[in-house]
Design an enzyme around this catalytic site. Structure first.
Site, PDB file in Angstrom:
ATOM      1  N   HIS A 159      -2.559  -1.164  -3.343  1.00  0.00           N
ATOM      2  CA  HIS A 159      -3.680  -0.241  -3.156  1.00  0.00           C
ATOM      3  C   HIS A 159      -3.436   1.011  -4.000  1.00  0.00           C
ATOM      4  O   HIS A 159      -2.469   1.733  -3.773  1.00  0.00           O
ATOM      5  CB  HIS A 159      -3.809   0.157  -1.689  1.00  0.00           C
ATOM      6  CG  HIS A 159      -4.187  -0.974  -0.793  1.00  0.00           C
ATOM      7  ND1 HIS A 159      -4.109  -0.882   0.578  1.00  0.00           N
ATOM      8  CD2 HIS A 159      -4.650  -2.220  -1.057  1.00  0.00           C
ATOM      9  CE1 HIS A 159      -4.518  -2.024   1.120  1.00  0.00           C
ATOM     10  NE2 HIS A 159      -4.841  -2.846   0.141  1.00  0.00           N
TER      11      HIS A 159
ATOM     12  N   SER B 248       0.862  -1.185   0.000  1.00  0.00           N
ATOM     13  CA  SER B 248       0.000   0.000   0.000  1.00  0.00           C
ATOM     14  C   SER B 248       0.893   1.229   0.000  1.00  0.00           C
ATOM     15  O   SER B 248       1.693   1.406  -0.916  1.00  0.00           O
ATOM     16  CB  SER B 248      -0.941  -0.028   1.208  1.00  0.00           C
ATOM     17  OG  SER B 248      -1.824   1.075   1.178  1.00  0.00           O
TER      18      SER B 248
ATOM     19  N   ASP C 296      -4.438  -4.923   5.870  1.00  0.00           N
ATOM     20  CA  ASP C 296      -4.766  -5.780   4.729  1.00  0.00           C
ATOM     21  C   ASP C 296      -3.603  -6.732   4.472  1.00  0.00           C
ATOM     22  O   ASP C 296      -2.452  -6.309   4.387  1.00  0.00           O
ATOM     23  CB  ASP C 296      -5.029  -4.917   3.488  1.00  0.00           C
ATOM     24  CG  ASP C 296      -5.665  -5.714   2.360  1.00  0.00           C
ATOM     25  OD1 ASP C 296      -6.250  -6.777   2.626  1.00  0.00           O
ATOM     26  OD2 ASP C 296      -5.577  -5.255   1.200  1.00  0.00           O
TER      27      ASP C 296
END
Length: 345
Positions: free
Chosen positions: A190, A163, A286
Site C-alpha cells: 500500500h 502496508s 487486506d
C-alpha cells in the site's frame, strides 16, 4: 478523554504553516493531543527527550539538524515512532528514512483543497493511532549485498502483501531470499502512486533481485521482483507457456489500490496448489480474503509473527481466517523461502 489517555504527538517542521496545519488536523480528533511543535531537528530532539511524546511527525528537510541525522540520534537515544511528512518531489528520501527507523510516511497533498486536507487528516490519524502501539526501537531495516539473478525456468512465485511498516520489511525479506535468487516475487505494498516506482528503483539498487514497478503485459521472470503500481491493482494471468501481469484500475468498490486480496486471489486462480502468499506487517485486513482463496486452491499462506510485525493488523487478520500454514519472524521468512525454492528446483 484525559491527557493521560490521549496520543501525545510532537510536530517537527521548519514551516510555521505546516506546523499549524498538522496540529489542527491532529487535534480535530478527541484522542490526539499535540504536545508541542519544533521548527528544526535540534529543537525537536530536545523536546522529544524532555516531553517523551508517543509519536513524532517529521519533515526531513530542516535547518540545523536534518531529518536523517535526527532519526539516527533519536533511534540511538530515545526510540520513538516517527511519521515522516514528505512531498512528492522527494520520493527517494522517504525510503532512506524508513531504513533509519521511521515508522511510516505520509505524502503532502500537492494542493491544500478541503478534500485533500480531509484525506490527509484521515491518513494522519490512522497512522498516529497505529504508531502508538509500536514497541520502542522496533523497526525493519537491514543492509544487504547484491547478488546475481539466475535465469531459466520459473521455480517459485511468491506473492507478498504489506502496508504500514512494509517497505523495510519487504527489503528484509528479499535480502533473506538472496541465497536463492531464482524465485519471482510479486509485491503489493500500500503506497501512493507517485512513490511505488521510487520504491522499486531503490530496491533494485540495494537488493539481490531485478526490481521494477509492474507494467501491464509484463512477463513474469525468474530473479525478478515486481512492485504493484500505486493506484492500480496487480494480477496474474495464465498465457499458456508464460505468466503475464496485468494492472487494472480500481473499481468504486475497492478499498485499496493496489489490493493484496486481488493479487492473492489471482495467484490462487492461476497457480492453484503452487500458489504461495506471504502477509507482512500492515494495518487493516487486506489479504485475509485472498489468503482464504490461496488456501482453498491448495496453496500455502505464510504470515509475519506478531513478535516482529510493526503493525499486526494484516498478518493477524490472515491468521484468524485459519488459512495460514506458517507464522514466522520477519528475519526467518526469506531464508525459509530460499529453502523452499531449492526444493522446487
Amino acid at each position: 478523554m484525559s491527557a493521560r489517555d490521549s496520543i501525545n504527538v510532537l510536530v517537527i517542521d521548519d514551516s510555521a504553516h505546516n506546523r499549524h496545519t498538522l496540529s489542527t488536523l491532529l487535534e480535530s480528533a478527541p484522542d490526539v493531543r499535540v504536545l508541542d511543535r519544533a521548527a528544526d531537528g535540534e529543537e525537536g530532539l530536545k523536546k522529544v527527550l524532555e516531553l517523551k511524546p508517543d509519536v513524532v511527525t517529521l519533515d526531513l528537510e530542516m535547518p540545523k539538524l536534518g531529518g536523517y541525522t535526527f532519526l539516527r540520534l533519536l533511534m540511538r537515544t530515545a526510540p520513538t515512532p516517527v511519521i515522516v511528512i514528505s512531498s512528492y518531489a522527494h520520493k527517494s528520501d522517504v525510503f532512506k528514512a524508513l531504513e533509519l527507523g521511521a515508522f511510516d510516511f505520509i505524502a503532502k497533498p500537492p494542493r491544500g483543497t478541503r478534500e485533500a486536507l480531509e484525506g490527509l487528516r484521515g491518513e494522519l490519524l490512522d497512522k498516529v493511532r497505529a504508531a502508538r502501539h509500536v514497541r520502542p526501537g522496533q523497526r525493519h531495516a537491514a543492509p544487504g549485498a547484491r547478488a546475481m539473478a539466475v535465469a531459466g525456468e520459473l521455480p517459485l512465485v511468491v506473492a507478498v502483501g504489506a502496508s504500514t511498516g512494509g517497505p523495510p520489511a519487504v527489503q528484509r525479506l528479499l535480502e533473506g531470499l538472496a541465497a536463492e535468487p531464482t524465485p519471482c516475487v510479486l509485491v503489493c505494498q500500500h503506497m501512493p502512486s507517485q512513490f511505488t516506482r521510487a520504491f522499486a528503483e531503490r530496491l533494485d539498487r540495494i537488493g539481490p533481485f531485478t526490481v521494477t514497478e509492474a507494467c501491464d503485459g509484463d512477463t513474469v521472470q525468474p530473479g525478478h521482483v515486481y512492485i504493484a503500481p500505486g493506484g492500480r491493482h496487480m494480477v496474474v494471468a495464465d498465457r499458456g507457456s508464460r505468466l503475464e501481469l496485468h494492472t487494472p484500475p480500481p473499481t468504486p468498490l475497492d478499498k485499496y489500490a493496489p489490493s493484496v486480496d486481488r493479487l492473492f486471489t489471482s495467484v490462487a486462480q492461476v497457480l492453484g496448489s503452487r500458489a504461495l502468499a506471504v502477509v507482512l506487517t500492515g494495518m487493516g485486513a487486506d489479504g485475509a480474503e485472498g489468503a482464504l482463496e490461496v488456501h482453498r486452491a491448495g496453496g500455502e499462506v505464510w504470515a509475519e509473527s506478531e513478535e516482529t510485525a510493526v503493525v499486526f493488523g494484516m498478518p493477524g487478520e490472515a491468521i484468524a481466517t485459519g488459512a495460514v500454514k506458517r507464522v514466522l519472524k520477519l528475519g526467518d521468512i526469506g531464508p525459509a523461502l530460499a529453502t523452499l525454492a531449492r526444493r522446487k528446483r
